[in-house]
Design a protein around this motif. Structure first.
Motif, PDB file in Angstrom:
ATOM      1  N   LYS A   1     -80.123  68.229 -18.864  1.00 59.66           N
ATOM      2  CA  LYS A   1     -81.348  68.591 -19.586  1.00 59.66           C
ATOM      3  C   LYS A   1     -82.368  67.461 -19.526  1.00 59.66           C
ATOM      4  N   SER A   2     -81.898  66.239 -19.704  1.00 58.22           N
ATOM      5  CA  SER A   2     -82.803  65.097 -19.719  1.00 58.22           C
ATOM      6  C   SER A   2     -83.416  64.824 -18.349  1.00 58.22           C
ATOM      7  N   LEU A   3     -82.609  64.976 -17.304  1.00 59.36           N
ATOM      8  CA  LEU A   3     -83.087  64.689 -15.949  1.00 59.36           C
ATOM      9  C   LEU A   3     -83.720  65.905 -15.272  1.00 59.36           C
ATOM     10  N   GLY A   4     -83.454  67.090 -15.806  1.00 56.28           N
ATOM     11  CA  GLY A   4     -84.048  68.298 -15.240  1.00 56.28           C
ATOM     12  C   GLY A   4     -83.334  68.838 -14.023  1.00 56.28           C
ATOM     13  N   GLN A   5     -82.129  68.361 -13.764  1.00 52.77           N
ATOM     14  CA  GLN A   5     -81.325  68.879 -12.655  1.00 52.77           C
ATOM     15  C   GLN A   5     -79.877  68.428 -12.814  1.00 52.77           C
ATOM     16  N   PRO A   6     -78.939  69.096 -12.131  1.00 51.49           N
ATOM     17  CA  PRO A   6     -77.519  68.735 -12.266  1.00 51.49           C
ATOM     18  C   PRO A   6     -77.231  67.314 -11.770  1.00 51.49           C
ATOM     19  N   VAL A   7     -76.206  66.708 -12.378  1.00 49.26           N
ATOM     20  CA  VAL A   7     -75.764  65.373 -11.971  1.00 49.26           C
ATOM     21  C   VAL A   7     -74.634  65.552 -10.960  1.00 49.26           C
ATOM     22  N   PRO A   8     -74.759  64.976  -9.761  1.00 44.94           N
ATOM     23  CA  PRO A   8     -73.719  65.138  -8.743  1.00 44.94           C
ATOM     24  C   PRO A   8     -72.374  64.564  -9.201  1.00 44.94           C
ATOM     25  N   PRO A   9     -71.251  65.223  -8.832  1.00 48.26           N
ATOM     26  CA  PRO A   9     -69.917  64.749  -9.243  1.00 48.26           C
ATOM     27  C   PRO A   9     -69.628  63.311  -8.816  1.00 48.26           C
ATOM     28  N   GLU A  10     -70.144  62.900  -7.649  1.00 47.91           N
ATOM     29  CA  GLU A  10     -69.896  61.520  -7.196  1.00 47.91           C
ATOM     30  C   GLU A  10     -70.605  60.508  -8.098  1.00 47.91           C
ATOM     31  N   LEU A  11     -71.732  60.903  -8.692  1.00 49.16           N
ATOM     32  CA  LEU A  11     -72.422  60.023  -9.628  1.00 49.16           C
ATOM     33  C   LEU A  11     -71.648  59.915 -10.940  1.00 49.16           C
TER      34      LEU A  11
END
Length: 95
Positions: A68-78
């Motif tokens: 929600k904060s970044l406006g897109q999904p966070v990649p699993p590797e991150l």
């Protein structure tokens, strides 16, 4: 008389605690749309801060607060890189 330097505070997206910027981990969505761990705290883009505590990471993932904060999904590797950084910080502090 000199004034003490003001310490910038940021809010953890998970626990919502206000802490000095340097104590938190910063994720950034770059203008190109890439989501990265920002170790310098100075990369350009939309930032989200997280306590270096595994429980905060799990809460943020469960409630999708990073997305929600970044406006897109966070990649699993991150997510894995965040877990490793948290382990490294815990070992470094002697905890």
């Amino acid at each position: 008389m000199t004034r003490p330097k003001k310490v910038p505070l940021r809010q953890c997206v998970a626990c919502e605690a206000m802490r000095p910027k340097g104590e938190l981990l910063r994720l950034v969505r770059t203008p190109e749309g890439e989501v990265l761990l920002d170790t310098t705290g100075k990369k350009a883009g939309r930032g989200a801060y997280l306590c270096p505590d595994p429980s905060c990471l799990e809460l943020a993932l469960k409630k999708k607060r990073l997305e929600k904060s970044l406006g897109q999904p966070v990649p699993p590797e991150l997510v894995e890189a965040l877990r490793e950084e948290m382990k490294r910080r815990c070992q470094g502090s002697g905890a």
